[in-house]
Design a protein around this motif. Structure first.
Motif, PDB file in Angstrom:
ATOM      1  N   ALA A  16     -43.222  79.196  67.410  1.00  0.00           N
ATOM      2  CA  ALA A  16     -44.412  78.383  67.647  1.00  0.00           C
ATOM      3  C   ALA A  16     -44.292  77.025  66.955  1.00  0.00           C
ATOM      4  CB  ALA A  16     -45.648  79.124  67.143  1.00  0.00           C
ATOM      5  N   PHE A  17     -43.836  77.033  65.712  1.00  0.00           N
ATOM      6  CA  PHE A  17     -43.686  75.777  64.981  1.00  0.00           C
ATOM      7  C   PHE A  17     -42.670  74.857  65.653  1.00  0.00           C
ATOM      8  CE2 PHE A  17     -41.306  73.346  61.777  1.00  0.00           C
ATOM      9  CZ  PHE A  17     -42.311  72.514  61.350  1.00  0.00           C
ATOM     10  N   LEU A  18     -41.493  75.407  65.971  1.00  0.00           N
ATOM     11  CA  LEU A  18     -40.466  74.574  66.595  1.00  0.00           C
ATOM     12  C   LEU A  18     -40.867  74.146  68.000  1.00  0.00           C
ATOM     13  CD1 LEU A  18     -37.195  76.362  65.445  1.00  0.00           C
ATOM     14  CD2 LEU A  18     -38.191  74.256  64.565  1.00  0.00           C
ATOM     15  N   GLY A  19     -41.568  75.021  68.717  1.00  0.00           N
ATOM     16  CA  GLY A  19     -42.026  74.660  70.057  1.00  0.00           C
ATOM     17  C   GLY A  19     -43.006  73.504  70.034  1.00  0.00           C
ATOM     18  N   TRP A  24     -43.815  67.472  70.936  1.00  0.00           N
ATOM     19  CA  TRP A  24     -44.224  66.118  70.579  1.00  0.00           C
ATOM     20  C   TRP A  24     -43.052  65.175  70.344  1.00  0.00           C
ATOM     21  CZ3 TRP A  24     -48.928  64.747  71.595  1.00  0.00           C
ATOM     22  CH2 TRP A  24     -49.926  65.716  71.616  1.00  0.00           C
ATOM     23  N   ILE A  25     -41.953  65.696  69.846  1.00  0.00           N
ATOM     24  CA  ILE A  25     -40.787  64.858  69.553  1.00  0.00           C
ATOM     25  C   ILE A  25     -39.666  65.274  70.495  1.00  0.00           C
ATOM     26  CG2 ILE A  25     -39.153  64.100  67.793  1.00  0.00           C
ATOM     27  CD1 ILE A  25     -41.214  65.102  65.712  1.00  0.00           C
ATOM     28  N   LYS A  26     -39.444  64.494  71.516  1.00  0.00           N
ATOM     29  CA  LYS A  26     -38.439  64.845  72.525  1.00  0.00           C
ATOM     30  C   LYS A  26     -37.148  64.054  72.272  1.00  0.00           C
ATOM     31  CE  LYS A  26     -41.763  66.105  76.047  1.00  0.00           C
ATOM     32  NZ  LYS A  26     -43.037  65.913  75.422  1.00  0.00           N
ATOM     33  N   ALA A  27     -36.394  64.490  71.278  1.00  0.00           N
ATOM     34  CA  ALA A  27     -35.121  63.867  70.929  1.00  0.00           C
ATOM     35  C   ALA A  27     -34.017  64.909  71.106  1.00  0.00           C
ATOM     36  CB  ALA A  27     -35.147  63.356  69.497  1.00  0.00           C
ATOM     37  N   VAL A  28     -32.938  64.510  71.753  1.00  0.00           N
ATOM     38  CA  VAL A  28     -31.856  65.443  72.045  1.00  0.00           C
ATOM     39  C   VAL A  28     -31.252  66.072  70.782  1.00  0.00           C
ATOM     40  CG1 VAL A  28     -29.591  65.666  73.129  1.00  0.00           C
ATOM     41  CG2 VAL A  28     -31.364  64.315  74.236  1.00  0.00           C
ATOM     42  N   PRO A  29     -30.962  65.306  69.728  1.00  0.00           N
ATOM     43  CA  PRO A  29     -30.403  65.955  68.527  1.00  0.00           C
ATOM     44  C   PRO A  29     -31.348  67.006  67.928  1.00  0.00           C
ATOM     45  CG  PRO A  29     -30.081  63.596  68.392  1.00  0.00           C
ATOM     46  CD  PRO A  29     -30.967  63.848  69.566  1.00  0.00           C
ATOM     47  N   LEU A  30     -32.639  66.741  67.948  1.00  0.00           N
ATOM     48  CA  LEU A  30     -33.600  67.706  67.432  1.00  0.00           C
ATOM     49  C   LEU A  30     -33.627  68.966  68.291  1.00  0.00           C
ATOM     50  CD1 LEU A  30     -35.801  68.319  65.361  1.00  0.00           C
ATOM     51  CD2 LEU A  30     -37.443  67.306  66.953  1.00  0.00           C
ATOM     52  N   VAL A  32     -31.109  70.182  70.031  1.00  0.00           N
ATOM     53  CA  VAL A  32     -29.871  70.920  69.744  1.00  0.00           C
ATOM     54  C   VAL A  32     -30.001  71.686  68.425  1.00  0.00           C
ATOM     55  CG1 VAL A  32     -27.417  70.652  69.208  1.00  0.00           C
ATOM     56  CG2 VAL A  32     -28.424  69.376  71.096  1.00  0.00           C
ATOM     57  N   ILE A  33     -30.524  71.024  67.411  1.00  0.00           N
ATOM     58  CA  ILE A  33     -30.690  71.672  66.112  1.00  0.00           C
ATOM     59  C   ILE A  33     -31.648  72.850  66.216  1.00  0.00           C
ATOM     60  CG2 ILE A  33     -31.650  71.347  63.794  1.00  0.00           C
ATOM     61  CD1 ILE A  33     -30.506  68.468  63.940  1.00  0.00           C
ATOM     62  N   CYS A  34     -32.756  72.685  66.904  1.00  0.00           N
ATOM     63  CA  CYS A  34     -33.731  73.765  67.039  1.00  0.00           C
ATOM     64  C   CYS A  34     -33.166  74.943  67.821  1.00  0.00           C
ATOM     65  CB  CYS A  34     -35.000  73.248  67.709  1.00  0.00           C
ATOM     66  SG  CYS A  34     -35.971  72.179  66.643  1.00  0.00           S
ATOM     67  N   VAL A  35     -32.382  74.679  68.844  1.00  0.00           N
ATOM     68  CA  VAL A  35     -31.757  75.761  69.604  1.00  0.00           C
ATOM     69  C   VAL A  35     -30.769  76.527  68.721  1.00  0.00           C
ATOM     70  CG1 VAL A  35     -30.174  76.252  71.522  1.00  0.00           C
ATOM     71  CG2 VAL A  35     -32.116  74.745  71.870  1.00  0.00           C
ATOM     72  N   LEU A  36     -29.984  75.812  67.929  1.00  0.00           N
ATOM     73  CA  LEU A  36     -29.056  76.482  67.019  1.00  0.00           C
ATOM     74  C   LEU A  36     -29.792  77.298  65.958  1.00  0.00           C
ATOM     75  CD1 LEU A  36     -26.345  73.712  66.545  1.00  0.00           C
ATOM     76  CD2 LEU A  36     -26.126  75.878  67.766  1.00  0.00           C
ATOM     77  N   VAL A  37     -30.861  76.755  65.431  1.00  0.00           N
ATOM     78  CA  VAL A  37     -31.647  77.477  64.424  1.00  0.00           C
ATOM     79  C   VAL A  37     -32.233  78.752  65.027  1.00  0.00           C
ATOM     80  CG1 VAL A  37     -33.785  77.372  63.079  1.00  0.00           C
ATOM     81  CG2 VAL A  37     -32.155  75.505  62.955  1.00  0.00           C
ATOM     82  N   MET A  38     -32.749  78.663  66.243  1.00  0.00           N
ATOM     83  CA  MET A  38     -33.323  79.843  66.885  1.00  0.00           C
ATOM     84  C   MET A  38     -32.243  80.885  67.183  1.00  0.00           C
ATOM     85  SD  MET A  38     -36.456  79.585  66.753  1.00  0.00           S
ATOM     86  CE  MET A  38     -36.684  81.126  67.566  1.00  0.00           C
ATOM     87  N   ALA A  39     -31.049  80.441  67.557  1.00  0.00           N
ATOM     88  CA  ALA A  39     -29.955  81.377  67.803  1.00  0.00           C
ATOM     89  C   ALA A  39     -29.565  82.096  66.511  1.00  0.00           C
ATOM     90  CB  ALA A  39     -28.755  80.642  68.389  1.00  0.00           C
ATOM     91  N   LEU A  40     -29.459  81.360  65.415  1.00  0.00           N
ATOM     92  CA  LEU A  40     -29.130  81.971  64.132  1.00  0.00           C
ATOM     93  C   LEU A  40     -30.244  82.903  63.650  1.00  0.00           C
ATOM     94  CD1 LEU A  40     -27.521  78.930  62.296  1.00  0.00           C
ATOM     95  CD2 LEU A  40     -26.366  80.993  63.090  1.00  0.00           C
TER      96      LEU A  40
END
Length: 57
Positions: A16-19, A24-30, A32-40
């Motif tokens: 919920a927090f990352l979503g 609100w912040i649509k940046a590609v690096p962010l 990618v980082i959020c997807v990796l964090v969710m995978a881990l």
């Protein structure tokens, strides 16, 4: 069963927090980082359920 419920609540809270942050912040690096964090996070949650939280398994 308690580890599953509390872990699911934690995973849902992080999602919920990352979503909201990604909404609100649509940046590609962010993204990618959020997807990796969710995978881990998902992998760690799976591992902790598999070993039943005692570190062996």
């Amino acid at each position: 069963m308690t580890n599953f419920i509390t872990g699911l609540i934690g995973v849902a809270g992080v999602c919920a927090f990352l979503g909201i942050m990604l909404w609100w912040i649509k940046a590609v690096p962010l993204i990618v980082i959020c997807v990796l964090v969710m995978a881990l996070l998902s992998y760690d949650f799976y591992q902790s359920l598999r070993t039943n939280g005692n570190g062996t398994g």
